[in-house]
Design an enzyme around this catalytic site. Structure first.
Site, mmCIF file in Angstrom:
data_model
loop_
_atom_site.group_PDB
_atom_site.id
_atom_site.type_symbol
_atom_site.label_atom_id
_atom_site.label_comp_id
_atom_site.label_asym_id
_atom_site.label_seq_id
_atom_site.Cartn_x
_atom_site.Cartn_y
_atom_site.Cartn_z
ATOM 1 C CG HIS A 123 -7.568 3.464 10.439
ATOM 2 N ND1 HIS A 123 -6.356 3.860 9.940
ATOM 3 C CD2 HIS A 123 -7.725 2.182 10.024
ATOM 4 C CE1 HIS A 123 -5.803 2.852 9.271
ATOM 5 N NE2 HIS A 123 -6.613 1.834 9.306
ATOM 6 C CD GLN A 183 -11.057 -4.389 5.331
ATOM 7 O OE1 GLN A 183 -9.931 -3.910 5.414
ATOM 8 N NE2 GLN A 183 -11.278 -5.685 5.373
ATOM 9 C CG PHE A 216 -10.425 10.954 2.246
ATOM 10 C CD1 PHE A 216 -11.527 11.799 2.159
ATOM 11 C CD2 PHE A 216 -9.848 10.761 3.488
ATOM 12 C CE1 PHE A 216 -12.039 12.433 3.284
ATOM 13 C CE2 PHE A 216 -10.354 11.393 4.622
ATOM 14 C CZ PHE A 216 -11.453 12.223 4.513
ATOM 15 C CD GLU A 244 -9.983 -3.741 0.742
ATOM 16 O OE1 GLU A 244 -9.789 -3.375 1.913
ATOM 17 O OE2 GLU A 244 -9.714 -3.027 -0.249
ATOM 18 C CG LEU A 262 -5.823 -5.496 -0.029
ATOM 19 C CD1 LEU A 262 -4.819 -5.202 1.068
ATOM 20 C CD2 LEU A 262 -7.195 -5.727 0.566
ATOM 21 C CB SER A 263 -7.510 -2.910 -6.285
ATOM 22 O OG SER A 263 -8.392 -4.018 -6.381
ATOM 23 C CD GLU A 264 -8.815 0.043 -1.043
ATOM 24 O OE1 GLU A 264 -7.893 0.441 -1.780
ATOM 25 O OE2 GLU A 264 -8.651 -0.769 -0.116
#
Ligand code: TPP
Lengths: 324, 320
Positions: free
Chosen positions: B128, B80, B86, B29, B56-58
């Site tokens: 984060h 990021q 996870f 990203e 945004l589609s890990e």
């Protein structure tokens, strides 16, 4: 150059018969305890695998599911080696490391059956992306059930395929159930509606009719090959047997006998070939399969000392689990 | 003197890899803009088809990386935020890691996942600030945590060349490190530890940014005790030979590990010591608490992370 064994109606019938007979033998072997762990029978859905693969070239690829034997055989995998894989023998497609749910043959573009629902779709997209990047004409078909329609990763994969114009064909085998859960009560909206939302052309086909599937898959593959991006096929089909061979133990009653019977009347193997021709092919397949069974049964059991082999492609040898 | 920053070192490793092999590509990203520093300028240089900005589609782009790897590419995935690991645990632990064995050696997945800014960045709070290297090491995924620019260059380079999936944690606490680099930057073999500072009384095994903290404490205690600082660099596979060799000389062990204590990386180091060495004193760990979730307020965040005073105390404790 399409797959030679699926080039004509007789070849397609032969392959459907091979899948059917293979599955019947696998069921027998599960019941007799020869195959441990069980399998997810593909019986009833043969027209989907064969119809889609009939539209593919040898260099094309596919990702498969927990119910993968049909896809793997349709793409051309050796039935003896697939049987050996079910038995966990060294002669198996994966050397006995994968079993029913992970059968793969990379030399034939079979990127693997996958035990996680929906997991194959983004892998197919990535592989298709890589092929296109290198200017290779490879198309990747990704099979999945109606249950996978509710996996977020599948929707993410549709989006990636769309924006990348990946040469991928998404094949939803809608057999009406995700284990015991009816698709009618689990799928909000529709299968094709999901693809359409991402700008992917989608169509619903009769998944019991191999020629209808082949025609639709042919359009999708052609589009992908010509740089037109992904397509989505919803194949309406039915599994005649249980979700899994273990289901018998529980005497589940999520489908009525009438429903099963009515779908059995639409058996994809009752095709337009002359009866004599079908009987002849059936005999050929029976011979082929008994040779395959012989090969599988003669294949050696793997040496327990090799249980950790291939864990790392780089050859890293991890510590053993027991005392130093 | 040329001062090389950690971020620049990783950027250079990636650029060199993209230059050397057309199979290398990047998915992430905001990698086009180079938001995290890792990919700065690379899209301009190598094109948007090789340094790919993804939606945004890990889960999908991580698995797409697997698919691309199965089809001959060497993708580098940039995440990021460490906690996104996870989200893609399925893709890494269940797919990428298992492909080679499950296919009986037919498949390899040369995929590198990089987290440029792992662990606590001040004020980023619960979702984060994780540092979950232990999870990946436990699964058996090659797991790296370079402490210095030279190691960041060397380990990232090796990760991309490796035929297996690798996760590289670039600790947020190390990103500011700069180094005077005179020797040429080269790949560093995975599974090799580095003796950062030789010593004879106690071995401090420190991970990532804590290496710098350990060296500072060792210098401070130099008149009192001779501290050896060992940086495993590769958490899995662990350089057990280097660890055992050091412990057999010093006989004492402290581990500084900025991840959760229970079933954490430090516990494995202690286990190796217990199984393979004869220690002169019970070992100590300086870690985050069991099951830590970092709170937002800076004082609370810091309170859960290993501190220099704790490390000093631990060193003194094993000397008693
Ligand atoms: C992500 C995930 N959830 C649950 C399961 C357990 N499971 C295996 S098959 C299956 C049903 C799948 O249904 P569908 O996708 O429609 O395929 P079908 O079995 O009908 O071929 C489930 C729930 C799984 N393997 N993976």
């Amino acid at each position: 150059m399409s797959l030679p064994h699926l080039a004509d109606p007789a070849g397609r019938y032969r392959t459907m018969r091979l899948i059917r007979s293979f599955e019947e033998l696998a069921l027998e072997w599960v019941r007799s305890g020869l195959v441990v762990g069980g399998t997810h029978p593909y019986i009833g859905q043969e027209a989907v695998a064969v119809g889609v693969c009939a539209a593919l070239d040898p260099a094309d690829q596919l990702t498969s599911t927990h119910r993968g034997h049909g896809h793997v055989l349709a793409k051309g995998a050796d039935p003896g080696r697939l049987l050996a894989e079910l038995l966990g023998r060294v002669g198996g497609l994966n050397g006995g490391r994968g079993g029913s749910m992970h059968a793969a043959d990379f030399s034939l573009g079979i990127l693997g059956a996958n035990g996680i629902v929906g997991a194959g779709a983004p892998i197919a997209v990535g592989s298709a992306w890589a092929a296109r990047r290198r200017g290779e004409p490879t198309v990747v078909a990704s099979f999945f059930g109606d249950g996978a329609l509710n996996q977020g990763v599948l929707l993410e994969a549709l989006n990636l395929a769309s924006i990348w114009r990946a040469p991928a064909v998404f094949v939803c085998e809608n057999n009406g159930y995700a284990t015991t859960l009816p698709a009618a009560s689990a799928v909000g909206g529709s299968a094709c509606g999901r693809a359409a939302a991402f700008g992917i052309p989608a169509e619903t086909v009769d998944g019991m009719d191999v020629e209808a599937v082949r025609a639709a898959a042919g359009r999708a593959v052609e589009r992908a090959r010509a740089g037109g991006g992904p397509s989505f096929l919803e194949c309406l089909t039915y599994r005649f047997e249980a979700h899994h061979t273990m289901e018998r133990r529980f005497r589940l009653s999520y489908r009525t006998a009438e429903e099963v019977a009515s779908w059995r009347e639409r058996d994809p193997l009752a095709t337009g070939l002359p009866t004599g021709r079908m009987a002849e092919i059936d005999r050929e397949v029976a011979e082929l399969l008994s040779a395959a069974a012989e090969f599988a049964l003669a294949s050696a059991e793997p040496d327990p000392a090799t249980a950790n082999d291939h864990l790392y492609a780089s050859g890293l040898r991890p510590r053993s689990g027991a005392a130093l | 003197m040329t001062l090389l920053s950690y971020a620049k070192a990783m950027n250079r490793a990636l650029a060199d890899a993209l230059e050397a092999d057309p199979a290398v590509c990047v998915f992430g990203e905001d990698v086009g803009a180079g938001l995290a520093g890792l990919t700065l300028g690379l899209q301009q240089r190598f094109g948007a088809e090789r340094v790919v900005d993804v939606p945004l589609s890990e889960q999908a782009f991580t698995s797409a990386g697997i698919g691309a790897a199965l089809n001959g590419m060497r993708p580098v995935i940039e995440l990021q935020i460490p906690s996104l690991l996870f989200l893609v645990f399925e893709q890494l632990a269940n797919q990428a890691h298992k492909f080679s064995l499950m296919t009986g050696g037919q498949a390899r997945v040369p995929l590198t996942v990089v987290v440029p800014g792992s662990g606590s960045r001040s004020g980023w709070a619960g979702q984060h600030s994780d540092h979950p290297y232990g999870l990946f090491a436990h699964v058996g995924i090659k797991t790296l945590a370079p402490a210095t620019p030279t190691d960041a260059y060397g380990l990232l380079s090796s990760a991309i060349l490796d035929d297996d999936p690798v996760v590289l944690f670039a600790p947020a606490g190390a990103l500011g490190v700069r180094e005077d680099v005179t020797a040429p930057l080269v790949p560093i073999p995975l599974g090799t530890a580095r003796t950062v500072r030789p010593g004879s009384d106690v071995t401090v095994v420190a991970v990532g940014h804590l290496v710098h903290q350990a060296v500072a404490v060792a210098e401070e205690l130099a008149g009192e005790v001779s501290v050896e600082v060992l940086d495993p660099r590769t958490l899995y596979p662990l350089d057990r030979a280097a660890l055992v060799e050091s412990l057999n000389r010093t006989g004492r062990l402290v581990v500084a590990d900025d991840s959760n204590r229970f079933a954490g990386f430090a516990a494995e180091v202690l286990a190796v010591a217990a199984e393979e060495c004869r220690l002169l004193a019970p070992p100590r760990r300086v870690t985050r608490p069991d099951g830590a979730v970092l709170p937002f307020a800076l004082a609370l965040d810091r309170a859960l992370q290993p501190r220099e005073d704790q490390l000093r105390d631990a060193i003194r404790a094993v000397l008693k």
